[in-house]
Structures are given as structure tokens and as C-alpha cells.
Design a protein around this motif. Structure first.
Motif, PDB file in Angstrom:
ATOM      1  N   THR A 147       0.859  -1.183   0.000  1.00 31.83           N
ATOM      2  CA  THR A 147       0.000   0.000   0.000  1.00 31.83           C
ATOM      3  C   THR A 147       0.888   1.223   0.000  1.00 31.83           C
ATOM      4  O   THR A 147       1.785   1.351   0.839  1.00 31.83           O
ATOM      5  CB  THR A 147      -0.929   0.022   1.228  1.00 31.83           C
ATOM      6  N   VAL A 148       0.657   2.109  -0.961  1.00 30.23           N
ATOM      7  CA  VAL A 148       1.431   3.345  -1.089  1.00 30.23           C
ATOM      8  C   VAL A 148       0.510   4.512  -0.761  1.00 30.23           C
ATOM      9  O   VAL A 148      -0.599   4.601  -1.285  1.00 30.23           O
ATOM     10  CB  VAL A 148       1.983   3.500  -2.529  1.00 30.23           C
ATOM     11  N   HIS A 149       0.978   5.407   0.122  1.00 29.27           N
ATOM     12  CA  HIS A 149       0.233   6.610   0.480  1.00 29.27           C
ATOM     13  C   HIS A 149       0.934   7.809  -0.142  1.00 29.27           C
ATOM     14  O   HIS A 149       2.115   8.034   0.118  1.00 29.27           O
ATOM     15  CB  HIS A 149       0.155   6.771   2.001  1.00 29.27           C
ATOM     16  N   VAL A 150       0.200   8.549  -0.978  1.00 30.11           N
ATOM     17  CA  VAL A 150       0.746   9.752  -1.601  1.00 30.11           C
ATOM     18  C   VAL A 150      -0.049  10.960  -1.109  1.00 30.11           C
ATOM     19  O   VAL A 150      -1.274  10.886  -1.002  1.00 30.11           O
ATOM     20  CB  VAL A 150       0.709   9.663  -3.145  1.00 30.11           C
ATOM     21  N   PRO A 151       0.615  12.062  -0.791  1.00 25.52           N
ATOM     22  CA  PRO A 151      -0.093  13.240  -0.275  1.00 25.52           C
ATOM     23  C   PRO A 151      -0.660  14.109  -1.397  1.00 25.52           C
ATOM     24  O   PRO A 151      -0.329  15.291  -1.535  1.00 25.52           O
ATOM     25  CB  PRO A 151       0.996  13.969   0.518  1.00 25.52           C
ATOM     26  N   MET A 152      -1.490  13.509  -2.226  1.00 24.40           N
ATOM     27  CA  MET A 152      -2.143  14.206  -3.343  1.00 24.40           C
ATOM     28  C   MET A 152      -3.351  13.385  -3.730  1.00 24.40           C
ATOM     29  O   MET A 152      -3.575  12.292  -3.201  1.00 24.40           O
ATOM     30  CB  MET A 152      -1.181  14.351  -4.524  1.00 24.40           C
ATOM     31  N   ALA A 153      -4.131  13.869  -4.663  1.00 22.77           N
ATOM     32  CA  ALA A 153      -5.298  13.132  -5.137  1.00 22.77           C
ATOM     33  C   ALA A 153      -4.838  11.984  -6.028  1.00 22.77           C
ATOM     34  O   ALA A 153      -4.258  12.217  -7.083  1.00 22.77           O
ATOM     35  CB  ALA A 153      -6.229  14.067  -5.890  1.00 22.77           C
ATOM     36  N   ALA A 154      -5.081  10.759  -5.599  1.00 19.47           N
ATOM     37  CA  ALA A 154      -4.650   9.582  -6.367  1.00 19.47           C
ATOM     38  C   ALA A 154      -5.426   9.448  -7.668  1.00 19.47           C
ATOM     39  O   ALA A 154      -4.874   9.018  -8.679  1.00 19.47           O
ATOM     40  CB  ALA A 154      -4.812   8.325  -5.519  1.00 19.47           C
ATOM     41  N   ARG A 155      -6.685   9.839  -7.670  1.00 17.37           N
ATOM     42  CA  ARG A 155      -7.527   9.656  -8.861  1.00 17.37           C
ATOM     43  C   ARG A 155      -7.184  10.626  -9.993  1.00 17.37           C
ATOM     44  O   ARG A 155      -7.658  10.459 -11.109  1.00 17.37           O
ATOM     45  CB  ARG A 155      -8.990   9.769  -8.476  1.00 17.37           C
ATOM     46  N   THR A 156      -6.370  11.631  -9.709  1.00 17.45           N
ATOM     47  CA  THR A 156      -5.973  12.560 -10.769  1.00 17.45           C
ATOM     48  C   THR A 156      -4.699  12.098 -11.477  1.00 17.45           C
ATOM     49  O   THR A 156      -4.308  12.690 -12.475  1.00 17.45           O
ATOM     50  CB  THR A 156      -5.747  13.980 -10.212  1.00 17.45           C
ATOM     51  N   LEU A 157      -4.062  11.049 -10.963  1.00 19.12           N
ATOM     52  CA  LEU A 157      -2.858  10.520 -11.613  1.00 19.12           C
ATOM     53  C   LEU A 157      -3.243   9.858 -12.936  1.00 19.12           C
ATOM     54  O   LEU A 157      -4.260   9.160 -13.017  1.00 19.12           O
ATOM     55  CB  LEU A 157      -2.163   9.492 -10.712  1.00 19.12           C
ATOM     56  N   THR A 158      -2.423  10.051 -13.962  1.00 21.01           N
ATOM     57  CA  THR A 158      -2.684   9.409 -15.242  1.00 21.01           C
ATOM     58  C   THR A 158      -2.431   7.903 -15.114  1.00 21.01           C
ATOM     59  O   THR A 158      -1.708   7.464 -14.213  1.00 21.01           O
ATOM     60  CB  THR A 158      -1.768   9.977 -16.344  1.00 21.01           C
ATOM     61  N   PRO A 159      -2.991   7.098 -16.018  1.00 23.72           N
ATOM     62  CA  PRO A 159      -2.703   5.659 -15.977  1.00 23.72           C
ATOM     63  C   PRO A 159      -1.196   5.357 -16.053  1.00 23.72           C
ATOM     64  O   PRO A 159      -0.714   4.447 -15.382  1.00 23.72           O
ATOM     65  CB  PRO A 159      -3.448   5.103 -17.186  1.00 23.72           C
ATOM     66  N   ALA A 160      -0.458   6.118 -16.856  1.00 25.00           N
ATOM     67  CA  ALA A 160       0.990   5.891 -16.953  1.00 25.00           C
ATOM     68  C   ALA A 160       1.679   6.219 -15.629  1.00 25.00           C
ATOM     69  O   ALA A 160       2.589   5.501 -15.208  1.00 25.00           O
ATOM     70  CB  ALA A 160       1.582   6.730 -18.090  1.00 25.00           C
ATOM     71  N   ALA A 161       1.254   7.283 -14.950  1.00 26.92           N
ATOM     72  CA  ALA A 161       1.839   7.642 -13.656  1.00 26.92           C
ATOM     73  C   ALA A 161       1.538   6.559 -12.617  1.00 26.92           C
ATOM     74  O   ALA A 161       2.403   6.202 -11.811  1.00 26.92           O
ATOM     75  CB  ALA A 161       1.312   8.999 -13.194  1.00 26.92           C
ATOM     76  N   VAL A 162       0.329   6.015 -12.663  1.00 20.86           N
ATOM     77  CA  VAL A 162      -0.030   4.924 -11.744  1.00 20.86           C
ATOM     78  C   VAL A 162       0.865   3.717 -11.998  1.00 20.86           C
ATOM     79  O   VAL A 162       1.365   3.094 -11.047  1.00 20.86           O
ATOM     80  CB  VAL A 162      -1.531   4.564 -11.887  1.00 20.86           C
ATOM     81  N   ARG A 163       1.119   3.385 -13.278  1.00 24.31           N
ATOM     82  CA  ARG A 163       1.989   2.244 -13.593  1.00 24.31           C
ATOM     83  C   ARG A 163       3.398   2.470 -13.043  1.00 24.31           C
ATOM     84  O   ARG A 163       4.036   1.536 -12.568  1.00 24.31           O
ATOM     85  CB  ARG A 163       2.032   1.996 -15.104  1.00 24.31           C
ATOM     86  N   GLN A 164       3.888   3.711 -13.109  1.00 26.43           N
ATOM     87  CA  GLN A 164       5.217   4.000 -12.556  1.00 26.43           C
ATOM     88  C   GLN A 164       5.266   3.694 -11.064  1.00 26.43           C
ATOM     89  O   GLN A 164       6.202   3.058 -10.585  1.00 26.43           O
ATOM     90  CB  GLN A 164       5.567   5.480 -12.755  1.00 26.43           C
ATOM     91  N   ILE A 165       4.263   4.159 -10.330  1.00 26.76           N
ATOM     92  CA  ILE A 165       4.225   3.924  -8.878  1.00 26.76           C
ATOM     93  C   ILE A 165       4.074   2.441  -8.591  1.00 26.76           C
ATOM     94  O   ILE A 165       4.776   1.877  -7.747  1.00 26.76           O
ATOM     95  CB  ILE A 165       3.077   4.725  -8.229  1.00 26.76           C
ATOM     96  N   VAL A 166       3.149   1.784  -9.303  1.00 26.94           N
ATOM     97  CA  VAL A 166       2.884   0.363  -9.067  1.00 26.94           C
ATOM     98  C   VAL A 166       4.140  -0.470  -9.298  1.00 26.94           C
ATOM     99  O   VAL A 166       4.509  -1.309  -8.466  1.00 26.94           O
ATOM    100  CB  VAL A 166       1.706  -0.122  -9.942  1.00 26.94           C
ATOM    101  N   CYS A 167       4.826  -0.261 -10.417  1.00 27.81           N
ATOM    102  CA  CYS A 167       6.012  -1.063 -10.718  1.00 27.81           C
ATOM    103  C   CYS A 167       7.143  -0.779  -9.727  1.00 27.81           C
ATOM    104  O   CYS A 167       7.794  -1.706  -9.241  1.00 27.81           O
ATOM    105  CB  CYS A 167       6.473  -0.820 -12.152  1.00 27.81           C
ATOM    106  N   THR A 168       7.383   0.492  -9.418  1.00 27.90           N
ATOM    107  CA  THR A 168       8.456   0.830  -8.475  1.00 27.90           C
ATOM    108  C   THR A 168       8.169   0.240  -7.103  1.00 27.90           C
ATOM    109  O   THR A 168       9.049  -0.365  -6.477  1.00 27.90           O
ATOM    110  CB  THR A 168       8.648   2.356  -8.397  1.00 27.90           C
ATOM    111  N   ALA A 169       6.940   0.382  -6.613  1.00 26.60           N
ATOM    112  CA  ALA A 169       6.589  -0.149  -5.291  1.00 26.60           C
ATOM    113  C   ALA A 169       6.589  -1.669  -5.288  1.00 26.60           C
ATOM    114  O   ALA A 169       7.050  -2.293  -4.332  1.00 26.60           O
ATOM    115  CB  ALA A 169       5.232   0.389  -4.859  1.00 26.60           C
ATOM    116  N   SER A 170       6.085  -2.281  -6.358  1.00 24.45           N
ATOM    117  CA  SER A 170       6.011  -3.734  -6.419  1.00 24.45           C
ATOM    118  C   SER A 170       7.405  -4.361  -6.386  1.00 24.45           C
ATOM    119  O   SER A 170       7.641  -5.323  -5.662  1.00 24.45           O
ATOM    120  CB  SER A 170       5.263  -4.173  -7.677  1.00 24.45           C
TER     121      SER A 170
END
Length: 174
Positions: free
Chosen positions: A126-149
Motif C-alpha cells: 500500500t502506497v500513500h501519496v499526499p495528493m489526489a490519487a484519482r488525478t494521476l494518469t494511468p501511466a503515472a499509476v503504472r510508474q508507482i505500481v512497478c516501483t513499489a512492487s
């Protein structure tokens, strides 16, 4: 009928043989056969060094791994511990460095320096970011998901991103 002999006959025979070889002797082409995910390799650090594995985007917005070496004796974390997922995420949000940009990599994440958290549980990361998660683009979400995973879950763990506006569904690095 007589077969041609001499230089002309040999030339004709050579052309016929070459044509047979060049046509593949009846071997037909095939479509692309899917055989699983991309190959992975281990990139071991030198003695006394530790690495971060970050995911930036290529020209087609596909997540691309980048290994960054941390200097030996990093004062923020003792060398005996693995690099934390929060540290990898902080480096991800700082964006690509000059050589990474020169290689054609970019990010869709906003530049941010602050407190990021990554927690591991039986359900994944589980990653907590201090911003609106739903405003992240799909590509930005993939960056976070892959780095955290890969930073916290060995590359196979599902990752859930929580922001000021709630959470996104769990996702895996693809």
C-alpha cells in the motif's frame, strides 16, 4: 532434349539452386507467438553499494526499469538494511536524471519532495501519496505500481495507491 553443359549450364544450375535456397524450401512464415512476459535479469550492485529500481516511461509510455546506485555509506539508511520502498518512491517522484532523460525516459508524476509511505502486508503493498490519487494518469499509476512492487514486493505484489481522495483498485506491474 539435351541438358545445357558448360559455363551457361552451370550458371543456370546455380541460379536454380539459389532460388530454391532463397525461397525457404517450403518453410512458411508464422505469426508472433506469445511466450510470457519480458525477460528479467539481476543487476547486482558492487560491494558496498545498494541499488534502487525505479520505473520511468519510454516514448510509448511503457514503464521502463532504471537501476540507480546509492553511494556507499548513505547516511539516511545503514548499509545492512535494504533500501526502503519509501526511499525508492521519493526518488521516483524527483523524476529522471540527465542520462535517463537523454535515453528518452520521462515521467508523468508531479515533482514532489515530501513524505511518501509504502507498507507491506499479506494483501500486497500500500502506497500513500499526499495528493489526489484519482488525478494521476494511468501511466503515472503504472510508474508507482512497478516501483513499489519491485521495491517492496519482489515484483509480483499487488499495489494499492491511496491519496487525499481515497484509494485506487489494487494493480500489478505490467
Amino acid at each position: 532434349m539435351r541438358r545445357p553443359t558448360g559455363p551457361a549450364g552451370r550458371a543456370v544450375a546455380a541460379c536454380v539452386a539459389a532460388a530454391a535456397v532463397l525461397t525457404g524450401c517450403g518453410v512458411r512464415g508464422t505469426d508472433v507467438v506469445e511466450a510470457g512476459g519480458p525477460a528479467t535479469i539481476a543487476v547486482p550492485p558492487s560491494p558496498g553499494q545498494r541499488m534502487l529500481l525505479l520505473y520511468f516511461l519510454d516514448a510509448d509510455d511503457r514503464p521502463t526499469p532504471v537501476a540507480r546506485v546509492l553511494p556507499a555509506g548513505d547516511p539516511t539508511e545503514p548499509d545492512t538494511r535494504p533500501v526502503s520502498g519509501a526511499k525508492a518512491l521519493a526518488a521516483l517522484f524527483e523524476g529522471p536524471h540527465g542520462s535517463e532523460i537523454a535515453a528518452g525516459l520521462h515521467t508523468e508524476l508531479p515533482r514532489f519532495r515530501g513524505d511518501l509511505q509504502a507498507q507491506v502486508s499479506d494483501e500486497g503493498v500500500t502506497v500513500h501519496v499526499p495528493m489526489a490519487a484519482r488525478t494521476l494518469t494511468p501511466a503515472a499509476v503504472r510508474q508507482i505500481v512497478c516501483t513499489a512492487s519491485f521495491g517492496e514486493g519482489g515484483g509480483t505484489a499487488p499495489v494499492t495507491i491511496w491519496g487525499d481522495d481515497g484509494g485506487l483498485p489494487p494493480a500489478r506491474c505490467q
